[in-house]
Write a protein that holds these residues in place. Structure first.
Motif, mmCIF file in Angstrom:
data_model
loop_
_atom_site.group_PDB
_atom_site.id
_atom_site.type_symbol
_atom_site.label_atom_id
_atom_site.label_comp_id
_atom_site.label_asym_id
_atom_site.label_seq_id
_atom_site.Cartn_x
_atom_site.Cartn_y
_atom_site.Cartn_z
ATOM 1 N N VAL A 1 104.338 40.594 3.461
ATOM 2 C CA VAL A 1 105.589 40.490 4.212
ATOM 3 C C VAL A 1 105.618 39.195 5.030
ATOM 4 C CG1 VAL A 1 106.974 41.527 6.044
ATOM 5 C CG2 VAL A 1 105.925 42.981 4.309
ATOM 6 N N ALA A 2 104.482 38.852 5.652
ATOM 7 C CA ALA A 2 104.426 37.652 6.483
ATOM 8 C C ALA A 2 104.652 36.398 5.648
ATOM 9 C CB ALA A 2 103.071 37.579 7.191
ATOM 10 N N ALA B 1 107.878 33.711 5.572
ATOM 11 C CA ALA B 1 107.726 32.257 5.681
ATOM 12 C C ALA B 1 108.388 31.539 4.516
ATOM 13 C CB ALA B 1 106.241 31.904 5.750
ATOM 14 N N ALA B 2 108.178 32.040 3.309
ATOM 15 C CA ALA B 2 108.707 31.374 2.119
ATOM 16 C C ALA B 2 110.229 31.329 2.109
ATOM 17 C CB ALA B 2 108.191 32.089 0.861
ATOM 18 N N VAL C 1 108.671 52.543 15.226
ATOM 19 C CA VAL C 1 109.292 52.017 14.013
ATOM 20 C C VAL C 1 110.706 52.565 13.863
ATOM 21 C CG1 VAL C 1 109.226 52.128 11.489
ATOM 22 C CG2 VAL C 1 107.143 51.568 12.768
ATOM 23 N N LEU C 2 110.875 53.843 14.170
ATOM 24 C CA LEU C 2 112.189 54.465 14.054
ATOM 25 C C LEU C 2 113.173 53.965 15.107
ATOM 26 C CD1 LEU C 2 111.169 58.198 13.396
ATOM 27 C CD2 LEU C 2 112.049 56.551 11.731
ATOM 28 N N SER C 3 112.653 53.526 16.248
ATOM 29 C CA SER C 3 113.537 53.221 17.382
ATOM 30 C C SER C 3 114.025 51.786 17.426
ATOM 31 C CB SER C 3 112.819 53.540 18.700
ATOM 32 O OG SER C 3 111.763 52.624 18.936
ATOM 33 N N GLY C 4 113.480 50.887 16.585
ATOM 34 C CA GLY C 4 113.923 49.504 16.642
ATOM 35 C C GLY C 4 113.286 48.650 15.567
ATOM 36 N N ASN C 5 113.650 47.380 15.543
ATOM 37 C CA ASN C 5 113.098 46.402 14.593
ATOM 38 C C ASN C 5 112.124 45.485 15.325
ATOM 39 O OD1 ASN C 5 114.402 46.549 11.817
ATOM 40 N ND2 ASN C 5 116.236 46.581 13.097
ATOM 41 N N PHE C 6 110.837 45.731 15.176
ATOM 42 C CA PHE C 6 109.827 44.946 15.878
ATOM 43 C C PHE C 6 108.930 44.192 14.900
ATOM 44 C CE2 PHE C 6 110.819 48.615 18.612
ATOM 45 C CZ PHE C 6 111.331 47.945 19.707
ATOM 46 N N SER C 7 109.562 43.615 13.870
ATOM 47 C CA SER C 7 108.820 42.877 12.859
ATOM 48 C C SER C 7 107.680 43.756 12.335
ATOM 49 C CB SER C 7 108.318 41.558 13.449
ATOM 50 O OG SER C 7 107.706 40.763 12.474
ATOM 51 N N TRP C 8 106.485 43.163 12.172
ATOM 52 C CA TRP C 8 105.356 43.990 11.699
ATOM 53 C C TRP C 8 104.397 44.352 12.830
ATOM 54 C CZ3 TRP C 8 105.951 38.901 9.700
ATOM 55 C CH2 TRP C 8 105.097 37.944 10.229
ATOM 56 N N LEU C 9 104.832 44.236 14.086
ATOM 57 C CA LEU C 9 103.964 44.594 15.208
ATOM 58 C C LEU C 9 103.476 46.030 15.095
ATOM 59 C CD1 LEU C 9 102.659 44.153 17.962
ATOM 60 C CD2 LEU C 9 104.862 44.694 19.024
ATOM 61 N N GLN D 1 117.986 48.289 9.217
ATOM 62 C CA GLN D 1 116.533 48.242 9.317
ATOM 63 C C GLN D 1 116.011 47.027 8.559
ATOM 64 O OE1 GLN D 1 114.603 50.353 11.129
ATOM 65 N NE2 GLN D 1 112.849 49.033 10.640
ATOM 66 N N PHE D 2 115.312 46.149 9.247
ATOM 67 C CA PHE D 2 114.720 44.982 8.613
ATOM 68 C C PHE D 2 113.199 44.965 8.729
ATOM 69 C CE2 PHE D 2 119.061 43.476 9.140
ATOM 70 C CZ PHE D 2 119.279 42.831 7.927
ATOM 71 N N ALA D 3 112.659 45.449 9.840
ATOM 72 C CA ALA D 3 111.211 45.458 10.014
ATOM 73 C C ALA D 3 110.560 46.257 8.876
ATOM 74 C CB ALA D 3 110.851 46.077 11.364
ATOM 75 N N PRO D 4 109.407 45.801 8.403
ATOM 76 C CA PRO D 4 108.536 44.761 8.961
ATOM 77 C C PRO D 4 108.934 43.317 8.670
ATOM 78 C CG PRO D 4 107.527 45.694 7.012
ATOM 79 C CD PRO D 4 108.769 46.520 7.264
ATOM 80 N N TYR D 5 109.986 43.108 7.865
ATOM 81 C CA TYR D 5 110.462 41.742 7.653
ATOM 82 C C TYR D 5 110.956 41.186 8.985
ATOM 83 C CZ TYR D 5 112.802 37.835 5.331
ATOM 84 O OH TYR D 5 113.193 36.584 4.927
#
Length: 473
Positions: free
Chosen positions: A26-27, A31-32, A247-255, A372-376
Motif C-alpha cells: 500500500v505504501a 508513492a507510485a 479503522v471503522l471511525s475514520g481514515n488514518f492511512s495505515w497507522l 473509506q480510503f485507508a490504508p491508502y
C-alpha cells in the motif's frame, strides 16, 4: 542456543510477515500513484530542489545519487513488486541470507522515498513502517525459528506506539483527562470515514466510556506485552480490537494497520512448528549486534516519552531505526476546510461563475458522503486539513498547487476527485475560501440529505491568475 529462538511463534512470524508485506504494498502504491504532482520534477516540492540543499548524511536516499521522475517511478513500482513477492512467500523458499536481503530491499527503497518526501512524508506512520520493516529483516525465514530478541523488540515498538500515544493525550489536551475529546474528534479529525458521522452522534456517555477504554488500552495494557503467554496474547488481541474500532471511525492511512501488524507478532497462534536445523552462528551474531544497536538508540525516544515536553512522531536518526510516536495530543473543537474554486471569467467578481474543485477524501460538497480510503493515504487531502488550521502549514506548497490547477496539470488533477473545468480549457482565476464545517443532525440529514453544514468564514486566497496572463475587461 535454545534461549535464542521461540518456536511457538512460528505462525505468528508468518502472519506478521505477510501482513507487513501488504502494508509495504500500500505504501509503495501510494508513492507510485501520487509522486509526480507532489515530489516530481514539476511537483509542488520537487525532489531535485531538496537534494540540492540537504546533504546525503542528513537524509540518506538513492535520489541523492540520481533523480528523474522515471527513476522514482521505477523505485516505487519495484517496491510494489518486492512487496507482492513477500506477500506470496518468496522469502520462505530462498536461503536465510537471501530472505534477509529480500526484506532489506523494500526498507531501503522506502527509506529513500521518505527521506526526500518532505512535508508529504512527515507523518508518524512513515517512520513506524521503516522501524518495523528494519526489524523484519532479522526475523528469519523457514530455515530458522523466530529469534526471541527480535520478537521482544517488536513488542518494544508496540509498547512505545501505544504508551507514547497515551502519555501525549494525558499531558496534552484537557479534554482527554475530562473524557470529552470524542465529543469533537470524529467531526474534526483530518479525514472522516463513511461511519464517522454515526460515531459522532453516539451518546455522550458512550464517548466517555470510549475515552476511558482508550486510556486503559494505551497506558495499562502495553505493560502486559512483556508478560508470558497467554496474558501477552490477550493484551495484543485487545490492542487489535481497539485498532479495528479506530479503522471503522475514520481514515488514518495505515497507522492502525501497521499497529495491528505489530500486535500480531505478539499473539501466539496455535501451531505445530516444523523441525529445523540449528540456528547459524552468523545469524545469531548479527541479530544480537542489531539488538544492542537498537537498545542503545532507544535512549532518546525513551527520554522524550518520559519528558514533560514530550513531542510526537519524531525520528532521532536519519535511518528512522528508533522513533517516538503519538497522535492527537490536541483535538480541534471546530472544523475548518479550505475550498478551492476557479472561474473562466476574464474579470473575477463575486458574482462570477466560480466552480468548486472536489477532493477525493476531504470534506467539500456537504452532500458528498465520506468514503473509506485507508490504508491508502491521500497525502494532499491530509495536508489540506493542516492548511485549514493555519496557512503556515501550506506556505511551501499551496502556491504551486494553485499554479498547477491554473495550468490544468494532468498529474495534479489526478489527485482530485473532480475538476470543474475541461482538460483543454483551464480556469483563468483560482481563489480559496475558508469555511467552517459541522456534522448535520439526524433531522437535518433526513431533510437535506447532507451530512455536512458549512458556513463561510473568510477569504483564504484572493483570485489569482498565472503570472504573465493579462487581464481582459
Amino acid at each position: 542456543m535454545d534461549w535464542f529462538i521461540a518456536p511457538d511463534y512460528w505462525t505468528s512470524r508468518l502472519v506478521f510477515q505477510r501482513a507487513l508485506a501488504a502494508v509495504y504494498l500500500v505504501a509503495f502504491l501510494t508513492a507510485a500513484l501520487q509522486f509526480r504532482a507532489l515530489l516530481g520534477e514539476r511537483g509542488m516540492l520537487p525532489v531535485p530542489r531538496f537534494v540540492e540543499r540537504v546533504p546525503f548524511r542528513a537524509a540518506p536516499s538513492l535520489f541523492h545519487l540520481h533523480y528523474s521522475d522515471r527513476f522514482f517511478a521505477a523505485c516505487a513500482w519495484s517496491g510494489c513488486a518486492v512487496s507482492v513477492a513477500l506477500l506470496a512467500g518468496l522469502d520462505s523458499v530462498v536461503p536465510l541470507w537471501g530472505a534477509m536481503l529480500l526484506w532489506l530491499l523494500p526498507w531501503a527503497l522506502y527509506l529513500s522515498i521518505v527521506n526526500v518526501g518532505q512535508t508529504w512524508y512527515s507523518f508518524g506512520w512513515e517512520s513506524l513502517l521503516l522501524e518495523v520493516g528494519f526489524l523484519a529483516v532479522f526475523l528469519g525465514n523457514d530455515e530458522v525459528a523466530p529469534p526471541v530478541v527480535v520478537l521482544f523488540l517488536l513488542r518494544w515498538i508496540l509498547f512505545r506506539v501505544e504508551f507514547g500515544a497515551g502519555l501525549i493525550k494525558m499531558r496534552g489536551d484537557a479534554c482527554w483527562r475530562k473524557l470529552t475529546c470524542l465529543d469533537h474528534h470524529h467531526e474534526t479529525q483530518p479525514m472522516p470515514g463513511p461511519l464517522s458521522w454515526f460515531f459522532h452522534h453516539l451518546p455522550k456517555p458512550l464517548h466517555r466510556v470510549e475515552v476511558a477504554a482508550n486510556h486503559v488500552t494505551q497506558l495499562a495494557v502495553p505493560v502486559l506485552l512483556f508478560t508470558p503467554h497467554p496474558i501477552a496474547t490477550a493484551a495484543a488481541s485487545l490492542m487489535i480490537l481497539t485498532q479495528l474500532w479506530l479503522v471503522l471511525s475514520g481514515n488514518f492511512s495505515w497507522l492502525n494497520w501497521i499497529t495491528i501488524v505489530l500486535a500480531l507478532s505478539a499473539v501466539r497462534f496455535p501451531s505445530d512448528p516444523p523441525a529445523v536445523s540449528d540456528t547459524p552462528l552468523w545469524f545469531e551474531v548479527v541479530v544480537l549486534a542489531v539488538a544492542v544497536l537498537l537498545v542503545g538508540l532507544s535512549y532518546h525516544p525513551v527520554a522524550n516519552m518520559i519528558s514533560r515536553r514530550q513531542v510526537m512522531n519524531r525520528s532521532f536518526d536519519p535511518l528512522h531505526l528508533v522513533n517516538t510516536y503519538g497522535a492527537f495530543g490536541t483535538v480541534s473543537r471546530i472544523r475548518y476546510e479550505v475550498v478551492i474554486e476557479g472561474t473562466a471569467d476574464d474579470v473575477p467578481r463575486e458574482e462570477s461563475d466560480w466552480r468548486e474543485y472536489e477532493f477525493k477524501g476531504k470534506p467539500g460538497d456537504p452532500r458528498h458522503w465520506p468514503r473509506q480510503f485507508a490504508p491508502y493515504h491521500l497525502r494532499l487531502d491530509w495536508l489540506m486539513w493542516f492548511a485549514a488550521l493555519s496557512p503556515a502549514y501550506a506556505g511551501s506548497w499551496f502556491g504551486t498547487l494553485v499554479e498547477r490547477l491554473l495550468e490544468n496539470d494532468r498529474a495534479t488533477l489526478k489527485l482530485l476527485r473532480r475538476s470543474p473545468f475541461p482538460s483543454d480549457a483551464p480556469p483563468r482565476y483560482i481563489r480559496a475560501r475558508l469555511f467552517r464545517y459541522r456534522y448535520t443532525t439526524w433531522r437535518e440529514l433526513r431533510e437535506t440529505g447532507a451530512c455536512w453544514e458549512r458556513t463561510y468564514v473568510r477569504e483564504y486566497l484572493p483570485p489569482t491568475r498565472l503570472a504573465g496572463v493579462a487581464q481582459r475587461s
